[in-house]
Design an enzyme around this catalytic site. Structure first.
Site, PDB file in Angstrom:
ATOM      1  N   TRP A 130      21.888  79.157  48.677  1.00 34.12           N
ATOM      2  CA  TRP A 130      21.939  78.026  49.612  1.00 34.12           C
ATOM      3  C   TRP A 130      23.399  77.579  49.717  1.00 34.12           C
ATOM      4  CZ3 TRP A 130      21.084  72.313  48.112  1.00 34.12           C
ATOM      5  CH2 TRP A 130      21.035  71.511  49.264  1.00 34.12           C
ATOM      6  N   ASP A 211      15.729  76.650  40.964  1.00 32.23           N
ATOM      7  CA  ASP A 211      15.678  75.741  42.108  1.00 32.23           C
ATOM      8  C   ASP A 211      14.355  76.011  42.818  1.00 32.23           C
ATOM      9  OD1 ASP A 211      15.986  74.145  44.295  1.00 32.23           O
ATOM     10  OD2 ASP A 211      17.941  74.923  44.895  1.00 32.23           O
ATOM     11  N   LYS A 246       9.905  69.677  51.359  1.00 32.45           N
ATOM     12  CA  LYS A 246       9.265  70.611  52.294  1.00 32.45           C
ATOM     13  C   LYS A 246       7.746  70.623  52.109  1.00 32.45           C
ATOM     14  CE  LYS A 246      13.617  71.615  52.300  1.00 32.45           C
ATOM     15  NZ  LYS A 246      14.757  72.100  52.969  1.00 32.45           N
TER      16      LYS A 246
HETATM   17  C1  LMR Z   1      18.539  74.218  54.576  1.00 35.41           C
HETATM   18  O1  LMR Z   1      18.953  75.069  53.796  1.00 35.41           O
HETATM   19  O2  LMR Z   1      18.635  74.329  55.807  1.00 35.41           O
HETATM   20  C2  LMR Z   1      17.846  72.986  54.051  1.00 35.41           C
HETATM   21  O3  LMR Z   1      17.770  73.033  52.677  1.00 35.41           O
HETATM   22  C3  LMR Z   1      18.445  71.741  54.591  1.00 35.41           C
HETATM   23  C4  LMR Z   1      19.815  71.461  54.032  1.00 35.41           C
HETATM   24  O4  LMR Z   1      20.042  70.320  53.630  1.00 35.41           O
HETATM   25  O5  LMR Z   1      20.683  72.331  54.022  1.00 35.41           O
END
Ligand code: LMR
Length: 396
Positions: A130, A211, A246
């Site tokens: 992420w 996570d 989510k």
């Molecule tokens: C994403 O990866 O799009 C979500 O987890 C929202 C975010 O805050 O990045």
């Protein structure tokens, strides 16, 4: 004083939402931020949550602070949702749960706790991960190192390279893994791969840091924690950041938890006291609203049943869209193999487009996705799938 402040570029994910909102093209498609959407493009409030909220409005009689760790019932239900009803760690009081402002709040509290108590630790993160993991964890002082995870050519997990690199992870290191629905690639470890990972953790002594932001949106509420439960059954120490954004649709209510396992009840209660002190230094007291609703939904059988049905609906819609998109590409004669989209899980997959192709889709077709070509599958609908597949085919 502020004259010297330089403007930051927009966030690579959140910036897309702003661009999408400004776009006046009626055919625009938002595949950016990881937020669930229904067929009409809305992010609905889950009906069980709405009912819990109504009940809360009727019964809540104070807005004074709640307990610093959050409501006992919320923590108990979260721990058993993640670790299992019959978790030995819960029964042996080797697990703690602390309410945090969202899953990101949990990640931050963990990062601050680790960097304050174990300043020399290395935290291994998957490549890719992420996008916000790096600033969120790195700015708390964690020393981040990457391990390979995804093979972009084959669209599958590079398990050999991952395990080979992780041979360097030793006792005192953390290894961050996505519990399910990997963000951004959608490629999850198989049961055998989780076994291999758990064995490596046991043998080498590193601590898994999971996570868990999408429990219930991959294969099912229980199925999605296969890996987490394996780790928590096998290992003395595991750290988990769990999010209710989510699966309960509570994005703006910022509801999540740090769930942590230690070797003994004594060690885990000492660690929990450190988590609370960390939280006190950052935001002092936790928000109550989301946690109160989650507690109600998880503790009242009727509400829980209603939530589970809606969660199943969301998951099935996403999985259905995955199959539909693959079929649509075939139907319109796209040669490139997109079948991996159907095998991947959760909200995200990489389409495998170049940054230029992604830019063209935004500029010329008003189709927005993260520059890496990560799409939020939930942004697809019956009304935009033809336009989307045809536009992608044109830029290929
Ligand atoms: C994403 O990866 O799009 C979500 O987890 C929202 C975010 O805050 O990045």
């Amino acid at each position: 004083m502020f004259q010297s402040i330089e403007r930051r570029p927009p966030d690579p994910i959140l910036g897309l939402t702003a661009t999408f909102k400004k776009d006046t093209n009626p055919n625009k498609v938002d595949l950016g931020a990881g937020v669930y959407k229904n067929e009409s493009g809305n992010t609905p409030i889950i009906s069980a949550i709405k009912k819990a909220e109504q009940k809360l409005w009727e019964t809540e009689d104070s807005k004074s602070y709640i307990a610093q760790a959050g409501p006992e019932g919320f923590n108990r239900h979260m721990a058993s949702m993640v670790l299992g009803e019959n978790s030995a760690a819960i029964n042996d009081q080797r697990a703690c749960s602390v309410l945090t402002p969202g899953g990101s709040g949990a990640l931050r509290v963990i990062a601050e706790f680790v960097s304050a108590n174990f300043p020399n630790t290395r935290t291994w993160i998957s490549s890719p991960t992420w996008a916000n993991h790096i600033p969120l964890l790195g700015s708390a002082g964690l020393n981040l190192v990457e391990y390979p995870y995804y093979n972009y050519d084959k669209h599958e997990i590079d398990i050999d390279q991952m395990m080979d690199t992780l041979k360097q992870a030793t006792a005192g290191d953390l290894v961050l893994v996505h519990g399910c629905c990997h963000n951004p690639c959608g490629g999850d470890l198989s049961k055998e791969q989780w076994q291999a990972f758990a064995e490596a953790a046991e043998k080498q002594g590193f601590t898994p840091f999971v996570d868990l932001a999408y429990q219930g949106l991959g294969d099912g509420l229980e199925e999605d924690v296969y890996g987490v439960r394996l780790l928590t059954e096998k290992l003395p120490e595991v750290i988990i950041a769990s999010s209710c954004s989510k699966n309960f649709g509570l994005y703006r209510e910022r509801t999540g938890a740090v769930i942590m396992l230690g070797e003994s009840a004594d060690q885990i209660s000492a660690s929990a006291s450190q988590l609370l002190s960390t939280a006190r230094q950052i935001y002092s007291m936790p928000p109550s609203h989301g946690a109160a609703m989650v507690e109600m939904v998880l503790s009242e059988p009727e509400l829980k049943q209603e939530w589970l049905l809606e969660l199943t609906e969301m998951r099935e819609r996403i999985n259905g869209l995955r199959s539909q998109l693959v079929a649509k590409f075939k139907e319109i004669g796209v040669d490139q193999d997109f079948s991996f989209i159907e095998r991947e899980k959760g909200m995200f997959s990489f389409l495998g487009l170049s940054p230029e192709q992604v830019q063209t889709l935004g500029d010329d077709y008003s189709i927005y996705m993260v520059k890496s070509s990560r799409i939020n599958v939930a942004g697809i609908s019956n009304s935009n799938i033809d336009y989307l597949a045809e536009s992608i085919a044109k830029v290929l």
